[in-house]
Design a protein around this motif. Structure first.
Motif, PDB file in Angstrom:
ATOM      1  N   ASP A 133       0.803  -1.221   0.000  1.00 19.19           N
ATOM      2  CA  ASP A 133       0.000   0.000   0.000  1.00 19.19           C
ATOM      3  C   ASP A 133       0.840   1.277   0.000  1.00 19.19           C
ATOM      4  O   ASP A 133       0.305   2.370   0.196  1.00 19.19           O
ATOM      5  N   PRO A 135       2.813   4.042  -2.176  1.00 15.38           N
ATOM      6  CA  PRO A 135       2.703   4.452  -3.580  1.00 15.38           C
ATOM      7  C   PRO A 135       3.885   4.008  -4.424  1.00 15.38           C
ATOM      8  O   PRO A 135       5.039   4.100  -4.003  1.00 15.38           O
ATOM      9  N   CYS A 137       5.274   4.968  -8.104  1.00 19.08           N
ATOM     10  CA  CYS A 137       5.095   5.973  -9.149  1.00 19.08           C
ATOM     11  C   CYS A 137       5.965   5.652 -10.356  1.00 19.08           C
ATOM     12  O   CYS A 137       7.120   5.232 -10.211  1.00 19.08           O
ATOM     13  N   SER A 149       0.414   4.770 -20.795  1.00 23.44           N
ATOM     14  CA  SER A 149      -0.007   3.903 -19.696  1.00 23.44           C
ATOM     15  C   SER A 149       1.109   2.920 -19.383  1.00 23.44           C
ATOM     16  O   SER A 149       2.072   2.784 -20.146  1.00 23.44           O
ATOM     17  N   SER A 155      -2.190  -4.920 -13.076  1.00 20.28           N
ATOM     18  CA  SER A 155      -2.667  -3.549 -12.875  1.00 20.28           C
ATOM     19  C   SER A 155      -2.209  -2.654 -14.021  1.00 20.28           C
ATOM     20  O   SER A 155      -1.035  -2.666 -14.405  1.00 20.28           O
ATOM     21  N   LYS A 156      -3.154  -1.879 -14.562  1.00 22.26           N
ATOM     22  CA  LYS A 156      -2.834  -0.918 -15.608  1.00 22.26           C
ATOM     23  C   LYS A 156      -2.944   0.478 -15.032  1.00 22.26           C
ATOM     24  O   LYS A 156      -3.943   0.829 -14.405  1.00 22.26           O
ATOM     25  N   ILE A 157      -1.921   1.288 -15.254  1.00 18.22           N
ATOM     26  CA  ILE A 157      -1.859   2.636 -14.699  1.00 18.22           C
ATOM     27  C   ILE A 157      -1.837   3.633 -15.850  1.00 18.22           C
ATOM     28  O   ILE A 157      -1.027   3.513 -16.776  1.00 18.22           O
ATOM     29  N   GLY A 192       2.278   8.699 -13.269  1.00 16.26           N
ATOM     30  CA  GLY A 192       1.142   8.039 -12.638  1.00 16.26           C
ATOM     31  C   GLY A 192       1.602   7.194 -11.470  1.00 16.26           C
ATOM     32  O   GLY A 192       2.725   6.699 -11.452  1.00 16.26           O
ATOM     33  N   CYS A 193       0.735   7.033 -10.464  1.00 11.80           N
ATOM     34  CA  CYS A 193       1.080   6.264  -9.267  1.00 11.80           C
ATOM     35  C   CYS A 193      -0.032   5.259  -8.966  1.00 11.80           C
ATOM     36  O   CYS A 193      -1.199   5.461  -9.343  1.00 11.80           O
ATOM     37  N   THR A 194       0.360   4.200  -8.274  1.00 14.64           N
ATOM     38  CA  THR A 194      -0.600   3.198  -7.844  1.00 14.64           C
ATOM     39  C   THR A 194      -0.099   2.591  -6.540  1.00 14.64           C
ATOM     40  O   THR A 194       0.982   2.939  -6.058  1.00 14.64           O
TER      41      THR A 194
END
Length: 253
Positions: A133, A135, A137, A149, A155-157, A192-194
């Motif tokens: 959990d 981040p 990036c 992307s 997972s696609k970001i 982008g971050c996830t």
């Protein structure tokens, strides 16, 4: 009877066969020394500083311009501008000359003429590890008005264009009086971050660039690993003071 030949560096006195001959300042060897930069050097900075020393009684010239504000001991550290490409500097005192070749390169990303990502712009560029959990990036530099992307596991970001960002100065900026953050404008930098919550190795992300019905994919350079919170290492700074930087190099602020 012994005959000898010697020169004293500080007084400029020549001893020949026991006879003392006093040299003029111009005849005595100059103690001119340049500590920084090296004779062959490459930088992206707009200016560069010259750290050196010479005889306090003789002027020091850099490309025929006298150096001001020297210390009583003859030390100097002027900062001079650089042109793009090769810059030749000749530092001179009396008959001694030191030649430096300083090359200034661009620090701006190079957008390829053909469709694709800018070279070495995909991040992470090295392997990274994160806790669950935390981040993660990713970023890339690509042509404006494109769709970018990245795929990490399943997972696609979506990487969004960054309208404006702040560029921190290099660590050496304190020596060139340019320790001010600069605003960078443009929409070719995508980020982008996830978050990933399952501890395992996710490998290298795969980036996708789409524009005008064209599409390419490219694998990143750094692998991503999520660590288990039950098995992690602790690093302790045991020195009296520690230096923190924004990246893994002394060039970072």
């Amino acid at each position: 009877m012994k005959r000898f030949l010697g020169v004293t560096a500080l007084t400029g006195v020549l001893l020949v066969g026991g006879t003392m001959i006093t040299l003029s300042s111009a005849q005595a060897e100059s103690p001119l020394t340049i500590v920084y930069p090296p004779s062959q050097h490459e930088t992206s900075a707009e200016k560069i500083f010259f750290i050196g020393t010479g005889s306090p009684d003789l002027p020091v010239l850099i490309n025929n311009q006298e150096v001001d504000n020297r210390s009583a001991s003859g030390h100097f550290a002027p900062s001079l501008p650089l042109n793009m490409g090769e810059n030749i500097f000749v530092i001179r005192q009396a008959d001694k000359k030191i030649r430096l070749n300083i090359t200034r390169v661009s620090n701006q990303p190079e957008i390829p003429q053909d469709f694709g990502f800018a070279p070495d712009s995909l991040t992470p560029a090295v392997d990274i590890a994160r806790m669950p959990d935390e981040p993660v990036c990713l970023s890339a530099i690509a042509p404006p008005n494109a769709k970018v992307s990245a795929q990490i596991g399943s997972s696609k970001i979506l990487l969004m264009p960054q309208i404006s960002s702040v560029e921190l100065p290099a660590n050496s900026a304190v020596l060139t009086s340019e320790a001010i953050a600069k605003n960078k404008s443009g929409i070719s930098h995508y980020k982008g971050c996830t978050v990933l919550n399952i501890p395992r190795s996710y490998g290298k992300p795969v980036f996708t660039l789409e524009q005008d019905e064209r599409q390419i994919t490219q694998s990143g350079q750094g692998a991503i690993t999520v660590l288990s919170p039950k098995d992690f290492r602790v690093v302790e700074v045991i020195a009296d003071a520690g230096v923190a930087r924004t990246g893994a190099s002394t060039n970072f602020s």
